[in-house]
Design an enzyme around this catalytic site. Structure first.
Site, short mmCIF file in Angstrom:
data_model
loop_
_atom_site.label_atom_id
_atom_site.label_comp_id
_atom_site.label_asym_id
_atom_site.label_seq_id
_atom_site.Cartn_x
_atom_site.Cartn_y
_atom_site.Cartn_z
N GLU A 83 6.13 3.19 12.21
CA GLU A 83 4.71 3.01 12.44
C GLU A 83 4.52 1.68 13.40
O GLU A 83 3.47 1.86 14.39
CB GLU A 83 3.87 2.99 11.02
CG GLU A 83 2.59 2.92 11.24
CD GLU A 83 1.73 2.71 10.00
OE1 GLU A 83 0.59 2.45 9.94
OE2 GLU A 83 2.41 2.70 8.81
N GLU A 94 1.03 -1.31 -0.14
CA GLU A 94 0.04 -0.07 0.00
C GLU A 94 0.70 1.26 0.00
O GLU A 94 0.59 2.14 -0.59
CB GLU A 94 -0.81 -0.06 1.15
CG GLU A 94 -1.88 1.16 1.27
CD GLU A 94 -2.23 1.51 2.70
OE1 GLU A 94 -2.07 2.77 3.49
OE2 GLU A 94 -2.67 0.51 3.59
#
Length: 445
Positions: A153, A76
């Protein structure tokens, strides 16, 4: 002039009746399929001069090879790094400079990319989205950079979040090491080991017209969307290789019941979470209604019991999450007032199956759920995402197009059966997050 005064019960009954006796479906979605297998769904919504486009790829973390968690999510990220025809960042800049918005998300079952923009710029974003379906190109430098971004993240969302670490351990204990048990973002060690070739292989395998569908919502007609879809997506080709057969979920013990306690010195607020597996698709809609009855903020039965009556907690919630390859999971979250309340809360949780639910409880819950669905139409992105995710579950789109009718049809007996089923031996895990003066400690009881 006399004022007409209505009781709250009468107003509720009137509003409830208007919704529940309206036979028109909430959504008026049409669909067609291009010759390459790409499905196109759309709903005209002329409230705003804007169109939202979402492309859903029917692949998420579920399809990741064992030992390579995080591929779907990292891909993504890489989809924004440019193509053979457009440099990195070009797509995003073109959307932004025209006042549009874009983003993407990855789940266990799908990966989706969406844009909302004024109608006259729709052809541009369709051209750019179609291009990156088959022309993705990235450098070793950009790959290494984005992998580091994902690792950071992961650090922020999990390593630095005791609550998410607890959720991660709970899902693993229930589902095992499959696409529903592993975190969508991936495990740290496995993300670190991913290669450019892993990403390219996953992209070439799953990003193809016959494994995707488009959803459009907004100020556009069927004639317009058919012409544009054919122009920009119709010429895309599928690889010669067939799509891999989707993996089976495997054996999940229906008898598993456990408790996980995680202690961390950064925790200020204790949390109790209960997750229970559902094994019956027929219970999905009753479980959605049950979650509303017991979990609604400030008026749900959990709140009234644990917060108002017994003064054991500061907040409660419940929700049901259905999935493509498994009926789903029912979740309850409770924030105790104090650690000393946890023993009593655990005791009360064992009594949930004894909750008394009335026809009035059922009617009010269905009313709130259907109202929420109706209000979704006020936000094109929410509408498109909501319907697209329902289509992606693969149980038949038109079942979900009339979802309000399905909710309306849920009976009190079905809700009672769902409640009894959940709390009578289904696989479950109780997670408890506690403050600690020492380093992190995890106990499996």
């Amino acid at each position: 002039m006399k004022r007409l005064l209505f009781s709250s019960k009468f107003v509720f009954f009137l509003f409830f009746s208007l919704i529940f006796y309206n036979t028109s479906p909430v959504f008026a979605v049409s669909s067609f399929k291009l010759s390459n297998g790409l499905e196109v769904y759309f709903e005209e919504n002329h409230r705003f001069p804007v169109v939202t486009q979402i492309i859903f790829y029917k692949v998420g973390s579920w399809e990741e090879p064992l030992g390579k968690s995080g591929i779907a999510h990292l891909l993504e990220h890489m989809m924004f790094k440019g193509s053979k025809n457009y440099p990195a960042g070009y797509f995003s800049k073109e959307v932004s400079r025209r006042g549009g918005e874009e983003n993407a998300f990855t789940s266990s079952d799908v990966t989706a990319y969406h844009q909302s923009i004024s109608k006259e710029h729709l052809p541009l974003i369709m051209r750019l989205e179609a291009d990156r379906m088959q022309n993705l190109e990235f450098s070793s430098q950009s790959f290494d950079f984005e992998k580091q971004v994902v690792l950071e993240e992961r650090l922020f969302r999990y390593e630095n979040s005791p609550l998410n670490r607890l959720r991660e351990k709970m899902l693993l204990s229930l589902y095992g090491n499959n696409g529903y048990g592993r975190p969508i973002i991936g495990f740290k060690e496995e993300i670190s080991s991913l290669t450019e070739e892993d990403i390219r292989l996953f992209y070439n395998t799953y990003y193809r017209p016959d494994n995707a569908f488009l959803f459009f919502s907004g100020d556009i007609t069927e004639e317009e969307i058919r012409a544009l879809a054919e122009k920009y997506y119709g010429s895309l080709k599928n690889p010669k290789e067939k799509l891999p057969v989707s993996k089976e979920i495997g054996d999940i013990s229906k008898g598993f019941r456990g408790e996980i306690i995680l202690e961390d010195k950064t925790v200020k607020q204790p949390v109790i979470m209960l997750s229970i597996l559902n094994y019956n698709y027929a219970l999905n809609f009753p479980l959605e209604v049950l979650a509303e009855i017991i979990g609604e903020e400030s008026i749900g039965k959990l709140y009234l019991s644990f917060v108002v009556d017994k003064d054991l907690a500061i907040s409660t919630s419940a929700y049901f999450n259905n999935q493509k390859h498994f009926p789903g999971i029912f979740n309850i979250t409770i924030y105790p007032k104090d650690v000393s309340n946890i023993t009593e809360i655990k005791k009360e949780l064992t009594k949930i199956k004894e909750i008394k639910i009335t026809e009035e409880d059922l009617s009010k819950a269905k009313f709130r759920l259907i109202s929420d669905i109706i209000y979704i139409k006020d936000n094109l992105l929410l509408e498109s995402t909501y319907l697209g995710e329902k289509i992606a579950l693969g149980k038949g789109f038109y079942d979900y197009a009339s979802i309000s009718k399905a909710i309306e049809g849920v009976t009190l007996k079905e809700v009672e059966e769902a409640l009894k089923f959940l709390f009578s031996g289904s696989a479950s895990v109780l997670g408890i997050l506690l403050p600690s003066k020492e380093d992190e400690e995890v106990r499996n009881d």
